[in-house]
Design a protein around this motif. Sequence first.
Motif, PDB file in Angstrom:
ATOM      1  N   ILE A 223       0.871  -1.169   0.000  1.00  0.00           N
ATOM      2  CA  ILE A 223       0.000   0.000   0.000  1.00  0.00           C
ATOM      3  C   ILE A 223       0.912   1.224   0.000  1.00  0.00           C
ATOM      4  O   ILE A 223       1.639   1.481   0.974  1.00  0.00           O
ATOM      5  CB  ILE A 223      -0.939   0.005   1.220  1.00  0.00           C
ATOM      6  CG1 ILE A 223      -1.832  -1.248   1.207  1.00  0.00           C
ATOM      7  CG2 ILE A 223      -1.805   1.265   1.224  1.00  0.00           C
ATOM      8  CD1 ILE A 223      -2.791  -1.344   2.376  1.00  0.00           C
ATOM      9  N   LEU A 224       0.912   1.941  -1.122  1.00  0.00           N
ATOM     10  CA  LEU A 224       1.825   3.074  -1.302  1.00  0.00           C
ATOM     11  C   LEU A 224       1.476   4.201  -0.325  1.00  0.00           C
ATOM     12  O   LEU A 224       0.334   4.371   0.059  1.00  0.00           O
ATOM     13  CB  LEU A 224       1.718   3.585  -2.739  1.00  0.00           C
ATOM     14  CG  LEU A 224       2.142   2.588  -3.826  1.00  0.00           C
ATOM     15  CD1 LEU A 224       1.841   3.158  -5.210  1.00  0.00           C
ATOM     16  CD2 LEU A 224       3.614   2.241  -3.699  1.00  0.00           C
TER      17      LEU A 224
ATOM     18  N   GLY B 100      -2.333   2.210  -4.611  1.00  0.00           N
ATOM     19  CA  GLY B 100      -2.128   3.605  -4.241  1.00  0.00           C
ATOM     20  C   GLY B 100      -3.371   4.182  -3.595  1.00  0.00           C
ATOM     21  O   GLY B 100      -4.405   4.336  -4.239  1.00  0.00           O
ATOM     22  N   LEU B 101      -3.281   4.448  -2.305  1.00  0.00           N
ATOM     23  CA  LEU B 101      -4.383   5.053  -1.560  1.00  0.00           C
ATOM     24  C   LEU B 101      -3.824   6.173  -0.695  1.00  0.00           C
ATOM     25  O   LEU B 101      -2.748   6.023  -0.115  1.00  0.00           O
ATOM     26  CB  LEU B 101      -5.061   4.025  -0.645  1.00  0.00           C
ATOM     27  CG  LEU B 101      -5.758   2.826  -1.294  1.00  0.00           C
ATOM     28  CD1 LEU B 101      -6.049   1.768  -0.240  1.00  0.00           C
ATOM     29  CD2 LEU B 101      -7.052   3.267  -1.959  1.00  0.00           C
TER      30      LEU B 101
ATOM     31  N   GLN C 189      -8.446   6.245  -3.816  1.00  0.00           N
ATOM     32  CA  GLN C 189      -7.574   5.424  -4.665  1.00  0.00           C
ATOM     33  C   GLN C 189      -7.009   6.253  -5.821  1.00  0.00           C
ATOM     34  O   GLN C 189      -7.717   7.022  -6.452  1.00  0.00           O
ATOM     35  CB  GLN C 189      -8.359   4.241  -5.238  1.00  0.00           C
ATOM     36  CG  GLN C 189      -7.536   3.353  -6.174  1.00  0.00           C
ATOM     37  CD  GLN C 189      -8.395   2.319  -6.898  1.00  0.00           C
ATOM     38  OE1 GLN C 189      -9.512   2.058  -6.502  1.00  0.00           O
ATOM     39  NE2 GLN C 189      -7.866   1.769  -7.963  1.00  0.00           N
ATOM     40  N   TYR C 190      -5.697   6.045  -6.100  1.00  0.00           N
ATOM     41  CA  TYR C 190      -5.098   6.701  -7.264  1.00  0.00           C
ATOM     42  C   TYR C 190      -4.254   5.747  -8.111  1.00  0.00           C
ATOM     43  O   TYR C 190      -3.825   6.111  -9.198  1.00  0.00           O
ATOM     44  CB  TYR C 190      -4.243   7.904  -6.844  1.00  0.00           C
ATOM     45  CG  TYR C 190      -3.039   7.566  -5.991  1.00  0.00           C
ATOM     46  CD1 TYR C 190      -1.806   7.269  -6.574  1.00  0.00           C
ATOM     47  CD2 TYR C 190      -3.121   7.555  -4.601  1.00  0.00           C
ATOM     48  CE1 TYR C 190      -0.697   6.954  -5.798  1.00  0.00           C
ATOM     49  CE2 TYR C 190      -2.020   7.247  -3.823  1.00  0.00           C
ATOM     50  CZ  TYR C 190      -0.808   6.957  -4.427  1.00  0.00           C
ATOM     51  OH  TYR C 190       0.285   6.637  -3.652  1.00  0.00           O
ATOM     52  N   TYR C 191      -4.023   4.501  -7.628  1.00  0.00           N
ATOM     53  CA  TYR C 191      -3.209   3.563  -8.414  1.00  0.00           C
ATOM     54  C   TYR C 191      -3.542   2.138  -7.994  1.00  0.00           C
ATOM     55  O   TYR C 191      -3.771   1.866  -6.810  1.00  0.00           O
ATOM     56  CB  TYR C 191      -1.720   3.836  -8.191  1.00  0.00           C
ATOM     57  CG  TYR C 191      -0.805   3.047  -9.111  1.00  0.00           C
ATOM     58  CD1 TYR C 191      -0.622   3.428 -10.435  1.00  0.00           C
ATOM     59  CD2 TYR C 191      -0.122   1.922  -8.658  1.00  0.00           C
ATOM     60  CE1 TYR C 191       0.211   2.712 -11.286  1.00  0.00           C
ATOM     61  CE2 TYR C 191       0.707   1.194  -9.496  1.00  0.00           C
ATOM     62  CZ  TYR C 191       0.864   1.596 -10.808  1.00  0.00           C
ATOM     63  OH  TYR C 191       1.691   0.882 -11.653  1.00  0.00           O
ATOM     64  N   PHE C 192      -3.542   1.213  -8.977  1.00  0.00           N
ATOM     65  CA  PHE C 192      -3.794  -0.199  -8.680  1.00  0.00           C
ATOM     66  C   PHE C 192      -3.161  -1.049  -9.778  1.00  0.00           C
ATOM     67  O   PHE C 192      -3.583  -0.998 -10.926  1.00  0.00           O
ATOM     68  CB  PHE C 192      -5.297  -0.483  -8.598  1.00  0.00           C
ATOM     69  CG  PHE C 192      -5.631  -1.876  -8.146  1.00  0.00           C
ATOM     70  CD1 PHE C 192      -5.588  -2.215  -6.805  1.00  0.00           C
ATOM     71  CD2 PHE C 192      -5.989  -2.853  -9.061  1.00  0.00           C
ATOM     72  CE1 PHE C 192      -5.900  -3.503  -6.381  1.00  0.00           C
ATOM     73  CE2 PHE C 192      -6.299  -4.143  -8.643  1.00  0.00           C
ATOM     74  CZ  PHE C 192      -6.256  -4.468  -7.302  1.00  0.00           C
ATOM     75  N   LYS C 193      -2.123  -1.793  -9.423  1.00  0.00           N
ATOM     76  CA  LYS C 193      -1.436  -2.677 -10.371  1.00  0.00           C
ATOM     77  C   LYS C 193      -0.966  -3.904  -9.607  1.00  0.00           C
ATOM     78  O   LYS C 193      -0.109  -3.796  -8.718  1.00  0.00           O
ATOM     79  CB  LYS C 193      -0.245  -1.956 -11.006  1.00  0.00           C
ATOM     80  CG  LYS C 193       0.476  -2.763 -12.075  1.00  0.00           C
ATOM     81  CD  LYS C 193      -0.325  -2.834 -13.366  1.00  0.00           C
ATOM     82  CE  LYS C 193       0.488  -3.455 -14.486  1.00  0.00           C
ATOM     83  NZ  LYS C 193      -0.298  -3.562 -15.736  1.00  0.00           N
TER      84      LYS C 193
ATOM     85  N   ASN D  20      -9.268   2.136   7.484  1.00  0.00           N
ATOM     86  CA  ASN D  20     -10.068   2.411   6.290  1.00  0.00           C
ATOM     87  C   ASN D  20      -9.301   2.125   5.004  1.00  0.00           C
ATOM     88  O   ASN D  20      -9.823   1.477   4.091  1.00  0.00           O
ATOM     89  CB  ASN D  20     -10.554   3.861   6.302  1.00  0.00           C
ATOM     90  CG  ASN D  20     -11.594   4.121   7.379  1.00  0.00           C
ATOM     91  OD1 ASN D  20     -12.369   3.237   7.721  1.00  0.00           O
ATOM     92  ND2 ASN D  20     -11.595   5.317   7.930  1.00  0.00           N
ATOM     93  N   SER D  21      -8.056   2.601   4.923  1.00  0.00           N
ATOM     94  CA  SER D  21      -7.260   2.354   3.717  1.00  0.00           C
ATOM     95  C   SER D  21      -6.953   0.872   3.558  1.00  0.00           C
ATOM     96  O   SER D  21      -7.018   0.322   2.453  1.00  0.00           O
ATOM     97  CB  SER D  21      -5.952   3.158   3.769  1.00  0.00           C
ATOM     98  OG  SER D  21      -6.209   4.541   3.699  1.00  0.00           O
ATOM     99  N   SER D  22      -6.610   0.220   4.660  1.00  0.00           N
ATOM    100  CA  SER D  22      -6.282  -1.204   4.604  1.00  0.00           C
ATOM    101  C   SER D  22      -7.488  -2.021   4.163  1.00  0.00           C
ATOM    102  O   SER D  22      -7.372  -2.920   3.310  1.00  0.00           O
ATOM    103  CB  SER D  22      -5.796  -1.682   5.978  1.00  0.00           C
ATOM    104  OG  SER D  22      -4.690  -0.925   6.408  1.00  0.00           O
ATOM    105  N   ALA D  23      -8.644  -1.728   4.730  1.00  0.00           N
ATOM    106  CA  ALA D  23      -9.857  -2.452   4.357  1.00  0.00           C
ATOM    107  C   ALA D  23     -10.201  -2.211   2.891  1.00  0.00           C
ATOM    108  O   ALA D  23     -10.609  -3.135   2.176  1.00  0.00           O
ATOM    109  CB  ALA D  23     -11.021  -2.037   5.256  1.00  0.00           C
ATOM    110  N   ALA D  24     -10.016  -0.963   2.428  1.00  0.00           N
ATOM    111  CA  ALA D  24     -10.287  -0.650   1.026  1.00  0.00           C
ATOM    112  C   ALA D  24      -9.333  -1.392   0.097  1.00  0.00           C
ATOM    113  O   ALA D  24      -9.744  -1.907  -0.954  1.00  0.00           O
ATOM    114  CB  ALA D  24     -10.175   0.861   0.796  1.00  0.00           C
TER     115      ALA D  24
END
Length: 210
Positions: free
Chosen positions: A78-79, A102-103, A114-118, A139-143
């Motif tokens: 998680i960036l 990327g969160l 969210q701004y990135y996902f690869k 919240n970020s981790s769950a997302a």
Amino acid sequence: MQDHLTVIKHPLVQHKLTIMRERDTPTVVFRQLLREISQLLAYEVTDKLPMTTKTIETPMQEMDAPTLAGRKLALISILRAGNGLLDGMLELIPSARVGFVGLYRDEKTLKPVQYYFKVPDLLDQRLVIVVDPMLATGNSSAAAVSLLKEAGARDIRFLCLLAAPEGVARMKEAHPDVPIVTAALDEKLNDVGYILPGLGDAGDRMFGTK
């Protein structure tokens, strides 16, 4: 210890974590200690990986030797702070596939954006280890875990350096099937969502951007 939460009490982990918590620990030392702790935590989070055997030749004779089974596991950072844990884990598991989520946390709402996902392919056939130094609001981790499940991941573990009770509860509520491994369960969050006593902003301390 709770059934979904494992706190690693190893003396080396706790000693290194104490140095990282100190306000005056310089960036270069913080970064090195995070790398070292990540390898110690990786040892725990990869416990009970599936094994098989293969026939090899030692200098003395042939034998059936143990080896990892199945597809190479996936490490998901998680960036940006997750990269500190990722680097150390890759030294221990160099063949792992790597992905990035990327969160960032909206400082007013504390909600993830969210701004990135690869991520690697075939997540449904891999053990997926999500790494982020701080489990604060959760919240970020769950997302991030939700995004990975949408991408097919089924066997997910979450690795962090510090966790707050609020973050652990949020993760258990959202993803009760995802075990958490951490070096410490701290007291609580402050009114702006930072872990207390904590160690400050892990990303800022790692990259020297405070």
